[in-house]
Design a protein around this motif. Structure first.
Motif, PDB file in Angstrom:
ATOM      1  N   GLU A 130       0.816  -1.207   0.000  1.00 50.15           N
ATOM      2  CA  GLU A 130       0.000   0.000   0.000  1.00 50.15           C
ATOM      3  C   GLU A 130       0.855   1.265   0.000  1.00 50.15           C
ATOM      4  OE1 GLU A 130      -3.471   0.396  -0.150  1.00 50.15           O
ATOM      5  OE2 GLU A 130      -3.264  -1.690  -0.782  1.00 50.15           O
ATOM      6  N   ILE A 131       2.071   1.185   0.552  1.00 48.63           N
ATOM      7  CA  ILE A 131       2.926   2.369   0.564  1.00 48.63           C
ATOM      8  C   ILE A 131       3.353   2.742  -0.855  1.00 48.63           C
ATOM      9  CG2 ILE A 131       5.148   1.202   0.912  1.00 48.63           C
ATOM     10  CD1 ILE A 131       5.863   3.499   2.863  1.00 48.63           C
ATOM     11  N   ALA A 170       2.593   6.579  -5.509  1.00 48.17           N
ATOM     12  CA  ALA A 170       1.978   6.822  -6.824  1.00 48.17           C
ATOM     13  C   ALA A 170       0.954   7.952  -6.744  1.00 48.17           C
ATOM     14  CB  ALA A 170       1.326   5.547  -7.344  1.00 48.17           C
ATOM     15  N   GLU A 171       0.181   7.993  -5.671  1.00 48.77           N
ATOM     16  CA  GLU A 171      -0.797   9.070  -5.506  1.00 48.77           C
ATOM     17  C   GLU A 171      -0.102  10.432  -5.493  1.00 48.77           C
ATOM     18  OE1 GLU A 171      -3.913   6.463  -2.732  1.00 48.77           O
ATOM     19  OE2 GLU A 171      -2.709   8.077  -1.863  1.00 48.77           O
ATOM     20  N   THR A 204       2.603  10.606  -9.047  1.00 50.59           N
ATOM     21  CA  THR A 204       2.012  10.419 -10.381  1.00 50.59           C
ATOM     22  C   THR A 204       0.735  11.234 -10.547  1.00 50.59           C
ATOM     23  OG1 THR A 204       2.924   8.190 -10.527  1.00 50.59           O
ATOM     24  CG2 THR A 204       1.133   8.737 -12.027  1.00 50.59           C
ATOM     25  N   HIS A 205      -0.205  11.086  -9.614  1.00 48.60           N
ATOM     26  CA  HIS A 205      -1.492  11.772  -9.756  1.00 48.60           C
ATOM     27  C   HIS A 205      -1.446  13.222  -9.284  1.00 48.60           C
ATOM     28  CE1 HIS A 205      -3.223   7.953 -10.841  1.00 48.60           C
ATOM     29  NE2 HIS A 205      -2.795   7.411  -9.713  1.00 48.60           N
ATOM     30  N   GLN A 206      -0.869  13.460  -8.124  1.00 46.96           N
ATOM     31  CA  GLN A 206      -0.879  14.808  -7.557  1.00 46.96           C
ATOM     32  C   GLN A 206       0.176  15.704  -8.206  1.00 46.96           C
ATOM     33  OE1 GLN A 206      -1.406  15.161  -3.189  1.00 46.96           O
ATOM     34  NE2 GLN A 206       0.410  16.457  -3.225  1.00 46.96           N
ATOM     35  N   ARG A 207       1.410  15.264  -8.218  1.00 47.26           N
ATOM     36  CA  ARG A 207       2.475  16.059  -8.848  1.00 47.26           C
ATOM     37  C   ARG A 207       2.385  16.007 -10.365  1.00 47.26           C
ATOM     38  NH1 ARG A 207       8.319  13.512  -9.213  1.00 47.26           N
ATOM     39  NH2 ARG A 207       6.956  12.171 -10.455  1.00 47.26           N
ATOM     40  N   GLY A 208       2.114  14.800 -10.896  1.00 49.44           N
ATOM     41  CA  GLY A 208       2.090  14.577 -12.342  1.00 49.44           C
ATOM     42  C   GLY A 208       3.212  13.635 -12.733  1.00 49.44           C
TER      43      GLY A 208
END
Length: 276
Positions: A195-196, A201-202, A205-209
């Motif tokens: 899960e870490i 990735a959150e 990848t998603h938040q920063r890009g």
């Protein structure tokens, strides 16, 4: 199992790296790893980060930052300050060592860590569930004379097709009571360590890009940007937990990407309406 298992709060530790702007100041402060492609240098300087994460909520509880030449074990060694009794910390095989193990257990936390393939763990007492008591020793120095007692679990996983078994896994834990903490349940629980990776990735990848390089060209600015990302992620995760609680949902049913999009829409302002 969510955030708790048998009364223990589930945490995990691991490390990751951030690419930062290609500036002389950043290279001096953080270093630049080898590229592995013949040129001998990567395109960007890098910051190494170690994090302590609550598995159930995905909340980052603590983090340490340093240049890329500082090892993950060194950084993780600064995180016991945020652990204590009633917690079970999961970690991969690269972290198993007497000094780090004792640093965490001295706080009262319990541990469930994977074992490197070459580690010898002699049997001193066998339990009915297949686990056994053993010990780990420091590689040298006075600590070598004081072995640390651990309980060992060995198991195999079915491959994805269900037609065979993968290579064997071994775990060591400070939970020595085989009746209260059965080996089969601990083996199943260890999967939660991944899960870490979802948390990283959150954030990256998603938040920063994806493949985005942090823009600051100074070390202070880089630290500010990383901590800002961690604080925003923590706030989003807290919002998700509150939303799930008010609607009687499992927090896993709330989408991180949808929460992120909603938050971005909510802070959009008309140009000129917000003072710099």
């Amino acid at each position: 199992p969510g955030a708790f298992w048998r009364g223990l709060r589930l945490l995990a530790v691991d490390g990751t790296c951030w690419d930062v702007a290609d500036s002389e100041a950043n290279e001096t402060a953080f270093g630049r790893p080898g590229s592995g492609r013949g040129s001998g240098r990567s395109a960007f300087p890098q910051v190494r980060m170690a994090a302590l994460v609550e598995i159930g909520s995905h909340a980052v509880l603590d983090a340490e930052l340093a240049g890329c030449r500082t090892g993950e074990v060194t950084l993780v060694g600064r995180l016991p300050r945020s652990t204590g009794p009633g917690q079970l910390v999961l970690a991969d095989r690269g972290f198993l060592g007497v000094a780090l193990w004792q640093a965490f257990t001295a706080t009262g936390a319990d541990l469930l860590w994977r074992v490197p393939a070459n580690r010898v763990l002699p049997v001193t007492r066998q339990f009915r569930d297949g686990s056994w008591l053993s010990h780990i020793r420091a590689s040298g120095g006075p600590a070598r004379k004081e072995p640390v007692v651990v309980r060992v679990l060995a198991y195999r996983l079915k491959d994805r097709a269900g037609e065979g078994e993968t290579d064997g896994y071994r775990l060591v834990t400070s939970l020595l009571d085989a009746r209260r903490y059965p080996a089969r349940q601990l083996a199943a629980l260890y999967r939660e360590r991944w899960e870490i990776e979802s948390v990283f990735a959150e954030i990256k990848t998603h938040q920063r890009g994806a493949r985005v390089v942090l823009s600051s060209k100074t070390a202070d600015g880089v630290h500010q940007q990383i901590w800002a990302h961690l604080l925003v992620h923590h706030a989003l995760r807290e919002l998700m937990l509150r939303t799930a609680a008010t609607r009687g949902l499992d927090p896993d049913r709330v989408s991180f990407t949808e929460t992120l999009r909603s938050a971005r829409r909510s802070v959009t302002v008309t140009p000129g309406s917000f003072s710099p």
